[in-house]
Design a protein around this motif. Structure first.
Motif, PDB file in Angstrom:
ATOM      1  N   TYR A  45      56.052 -17.716 -69.670  1.00 26.64           N
ATOM      2  CA  TYR A  45      55.818 -16.334 -70.068  1.00 26.64           C
ATOM      3  C   TYR A  45      56.214 -16.152 -71.534  1.00 26.64           C
ATOM      4  O   TYR A  45      57.013 -15.311 -71.877  1.00 26.64           O
ATOM      5  CB  TYR A  45      56.618 -15.400 -69.160  1.00 26.64           C
ATOM      6  CG  TYR A  45      56.245 -13.952 -69.298  1.00 26.64           C
ATOM      7  CD1 TYR A  45      55.005 -13.499 -68.888  1.00 26.64           C
ATOM      8  CD2 TYR A  45      57.132 -13.047 -69.825  1.00 26.64           C
ATOM      9  CE1 TYR A  45      54.658 -12.179 -69.008  1.00 26.64           C
ATOM     10  CE2 TYR A  45      56.795 -11.707 -69.957  1.00 26.64           C
ATOM     11  CZ  TYR A  45      55.563 -11.279 -69.548  1.00 26.64           C
ATOM     12  OH  TYR A  45      55.223  -9.958 -69.664  1.00 26.64           O
ATOM     13  N   LYS A  50      51.773 -13.069 -72.672  1.00 21.04           N
ATOM     14  CA  LYS A  50      52.353 -11.798 -72.227  1.00 21.04           C
ATOM     15  C   LYS A  50      51.428 -11.006 -71.311  1.00 21.04           C
ATOM     16  O   LYS A  50      51.868 -10.122 -70.608  1.00 21.04           O
ATOM     17  CB  LYS A  50      52.716 -10.915 -73.428  1.00 21.04           C
ATOM     18  CG  LYS A  50      53.855 -11.445 -74.247  1.00 21.04           C
ATOM     19  CD  LYS A  50      55.156 -11.286 -73.519  1.00 21.04           C
ATOM     20  CE  LYS A  50      56.299 -11.722 -74.417  1.00 21.04           C
ATOM     21  NZ  LYS A  50      57.549 -11.808 -73.754  1.00 21.04           N
ATOM     22  N   ILE A  57      52.145 -15.959 -62.959  1.00 22.74           N
ATOM     23  CA  ILE A  57      53.421 -16.527 -63.397  1.00 22.74           C
ATOM     24  C   ILE A  57      54.127 -17.196 -62.224  1.00 22.74           C
ATOM     25  O   ILE A  57      54.631 -18.319 -62.347  1.00 22.74           O
ATOM     26  CB  ILE A  57      54.309 -15.433 -64.028  1.00 22.74           C
ATOM     27  CG1 ILE A  57      53.658 -14.929 -65.314  1.00 22.74           C
ATOM     28  CG2 ILE A  57      55.707 -15.961 -64.307  1.00 22.74           C
ATOM     29  CD1 ILE A  57      54.302 -13.695 -65.867  1.00 22.74           C
TER      30      ILE A  57
END
Length: 74
Positions: A45, A50, A57
């Motif tokens: 990350y 972002k 993730i």
């Protein structure tokens, strides 16, 4: 005297405290595995990623964890 052995031998005398002792004595003395995980999450990350969704993730972190353990051979 090894505390785990002592609690194992005396767990019948102190059953509730023995459960607590087993829980506390099993905590690792090092935080290196947690620090490695946080470092890996920072890489996944990073500034260029972002906009990733939380599910993506999680998938990356899970894949990295599985990759480190090697292939499963049955």
């Amino acid at each position: 005297v090894n505390p785990l052995e002592w609690w194992s031998a005396n767990c019948k005398s102190y059953p509730l405290i023995a459960v607590m002792a087993r829980d506390f004595l099993s905590i690792p003395a090092s935080s290196s595995s947690c620090e490695r995980m946080f470092s890996h999450c920072e890489i996944v990350y990073g500034n260029r990623r972002k906009r990733l969704k939380i599910e993506t993730i999680r998938s990356f972190v899970c894949l990295k964890s599985c990759w480190n353990h090697g292939p499963v051979i049955e």
